[in-house]
Scaffold this motif. Structure first.
Motif, short mmCIF file in Angstrom:
data_model
loop_
_atom_site.label_atom_id
_atom_site.label_comp_id
_atom_site.label_asym_id
_atom_site.label_seq_id
_atom_site.Cartn_x
_atom_site.Cartn_y
_atom_site.Cartn_z
N PHE A 65 7.11 -0.96 -0.49
CA PHE A 65 7.47 -1.95 -1.45
C PHE A 65 7.01 -1.31 -2.85
N PRO A 66 7.40 -1.70 -4.02
CA PRO A 66 7.48 -1.23 -5.09
C PRO A 66 5.87 -1.14 -5.73
N GLY A 67 5.36 -0.08 -6.12
CA GLY A 67 3.97 0.19 -6.74
C GLY A 67 4.20 0.54 -8.24
N PRO A 68 3.06 0.73 -8.95
CA PRO A 68 3.12 0.98 -10.50
C PRO A 68 3.75 2.35 -10.53
N GLU A 69 3.57 3.34 -9.68
CA GLU A 69 4.05 4.72 -9.70
C GLU A 69 5.11 5.47 -8.69
N GLY A 70 5.78 3.92 -8.03
CA GLY A 70 6.81 4.42 -7.10
C GLY A 70 6.48 3.56 -5.96
N ARG A 71 7.27 4.10 -4.82
CA ARG A 71 6.97 2.99 -3.66
C ARG A 71 5.49 3.36 -3.05
N LEU A 72 5.20 2.17 -2.22
CA LEU A 72 3.94 2.27 -1.45
C LEU A 72 4.22 1.81 -0.01
N GLU A 73 3.56 2.81 0.85
CA GLU A 73 3.96 2.30 2.18
C GLU A 73 2.93 1.58 2.87
N HIS A 89 -8.13 0.82 2.31
CA HIS A 89 -8.52 1.99 2.99
C HIS A 89 -9.64 3.05 2.33
N PRO A 90 -10.21 3.91 2.85
CA PRO A 90 -11.19 4.60 2.31
C PRO A 90 -10.59 5.72 1.35
N HIS A 91 -11.59 6.57 0.76
CA HIS A 91 -11.15 7.50 -0.24
C HIS A 91 -10.08 8.53 0.45
N PRO A 92 -8.93 8.37 -0.46
CA PRO A 92 -7.81 9.31 -0.36
C PRO A 92 -8.28 10.84 -0.25
N GLN A 93 -8.95 11.18 -0.99
CA GLN A 93 -9.25 12.82 -0.79
C GLN A 93 -10.15 13.02 0.28
N TYR A 94 -10.79 12.47 0.85
CA TYR A 94 -11.55 12.66 2.22
C TYR A 94 -11.01 12.15 3.33
N PHE A 103 -2.86 3.91 -0.50
CA PHE A 103 -2.79 4.01 -1.95
C PHE A 103 -1.72 5.40 -2.16
N ARG A 104 -1.56 5.15 -3.50
CA ARG A 104 -0.64 6.07 -4.15
C ARG A 104 -1.08 7.73 -3.64
N GLY A 105 0.01 8.56 -3.12
CA GLY A 105 -0.15 9.85 -2.66
C GLY A 105 -0.86 10.10 -1.28
N VAL A 106 -0.89 8.95 -0.50
CA VAL A 106 -1.14 9.05 0.72
C VAL A 106 -0.06 8.84 1.71
N GLY A 107 0.29 9.37 2.70
CA GLY A 107 1.41 9.10 3.39
C GLY A 107 2.63 9.15 2.75
N PHE A 109 -3.46 10.61 -6.75
CA PHE A 109 -4.91 10.03 -6.79
C PHE A 109 -5.14 10.05 -8.19
N ASP A 110 -5.74 8.52 -8.49
CA ASP A 110 -5.90 8.30 -9.91
C ASP A 110 -7.75 7.78 -10.16
N GLN A 111 -8.62 8.32 -9.36
CA GLN A 111 -10.05 8.19 -9.60
C GLN A 111 -10.32 6.69 -9.46
N GLY A 112 -9.43 5.90 -8.77
CA GLY A 112 -9.69 4.45 -8.68
C GLY A 112 -8.98 3.47 -9.67
N ILE A 113 -8.66 3.97 -10.48
CA ILE A 113 -8.23 3.34 -11.84
C ILE A 113 -6.56 2.77 -11.21
N GLY A 114 -5.68 3.90 -11.05
CA GLY A 114 -4.42 3.68 -10.46
C GLY A 114 -4.45 2.79 -9.06
N GLU A 115 -5.40 3.19 -8.12
CA GLU A 115 -5.47 2.77 -6.88
C GLU A 115 -5.79 1.03 -6.98
N LEU A 116 -6.64 0.89 -7.91
CA LEU A 116 -6.76 -0.86 -8.29
C LEU A 116 -5.48 -1.38 -8.64
N SER A 117 -4.49 -0.83 -9.46
CA SER A 117 -3.18 -1.38 -9.76
C SER A 117 -2.37 -1.13 -8.44
#
Length: 219
Positions: free
Chosen positions: A6-14, A32-37, A65-69, A75-83
């Protein structure tokens, strides 16, 4: 369970999307939990929460979240993930326009994002925060917290120590008009690693709480 793009703020989301035959079914989103961990929508806690909500009659969605899968972006430090979470909720609501109840559940970093989403979306009627990392992130934005919910953690959590969770619960309980329920799973670490001793009691506690809230809302 249907895979979803589905569409997200920075492209598709899975995501993964699990429906109910009842078009009026309540809806829930699981974060889900922190993408960088290593956090993804297939994390064990997230996966179990997803199916717990579906067993309770919810149409439920979890996503990366963005950049995962297969989700685009970085990754956007939580700001983009909230979007991202807001876009996911928009999509879920658009697919289920007759739903009367909307819940958000999150684990660890996802709990922090979920509580922020709560502040932006007054239609959210309840929340589940599993092991919120109150030692790492500022939760002072919950002033006031707009919805009642459940905060649950393990007594042996070294990632998000119980004393910080207790402090968060204490602050939220000072607010009027909401009820914060706090439960602890004895001996559980941050990840509720033992399925029978820690994961199952955590999920059972979540289901008991949500079912009670749903029953109360129909009275």
């Amino acid at each position: 369970m249907p895979e979803l793009i589905f569409p997200g703020p920075e492209g598709r989301l899975e995501g993964r999307y699990h429906t109910q035959p009842n078009p009026d079914a309540p809806i829930a989103i699981v974060l889900h939990p922190h993408p960088q961990y290593g956090g993804t929508m297939n994390n064990r806690v997230v996966y179990n929460l997803h199916y717990a909500f579906h067993r309770m009659g919810f149409t439920v969605m979890r996503f990366n979240f963005r950049g995962v899968g297969r989700s685009q972006g970085e990754f956007d430090q939580g700001i983009g993930e909230l979007s991202d979470a807001a876009s996911a909720l928009d999509y879920l609501q658009a697919m289920n326009p007759n739903s009367k109840h909307c819940w958000v559940a999150g684990f660890s970093f996802g709990a922090w994002i979920g509580m922020q989403l709560l502040m932006r979306r007054p239609e959210i009627t309840g929340f589940i925060s599993v092991a919120p990392p109150a030692n790492m992130y500022d939760f002072s934005f919950l002033a006031p917290c707009p919805s009642s919910g459940l905060i649950i953690n393990g007594t042996a959590d070294r990632v998000a120590p119980p004393k910080d969770t207790h402090a968060l619960v204490g602050k939220l309980r000072e607010q009027k008009g909401i009820t914060i329920t706090h439960e602890e799973i004895e001996g559980a670490d941050h990840f509720f690693r033992d399925d029978e001793v820690h994961m199952k009691p955590m999920i059972d506690t979540v289901q008991t709480y949500v079912r009670r809230r749903l029953t109360e809302s129909t009275r």
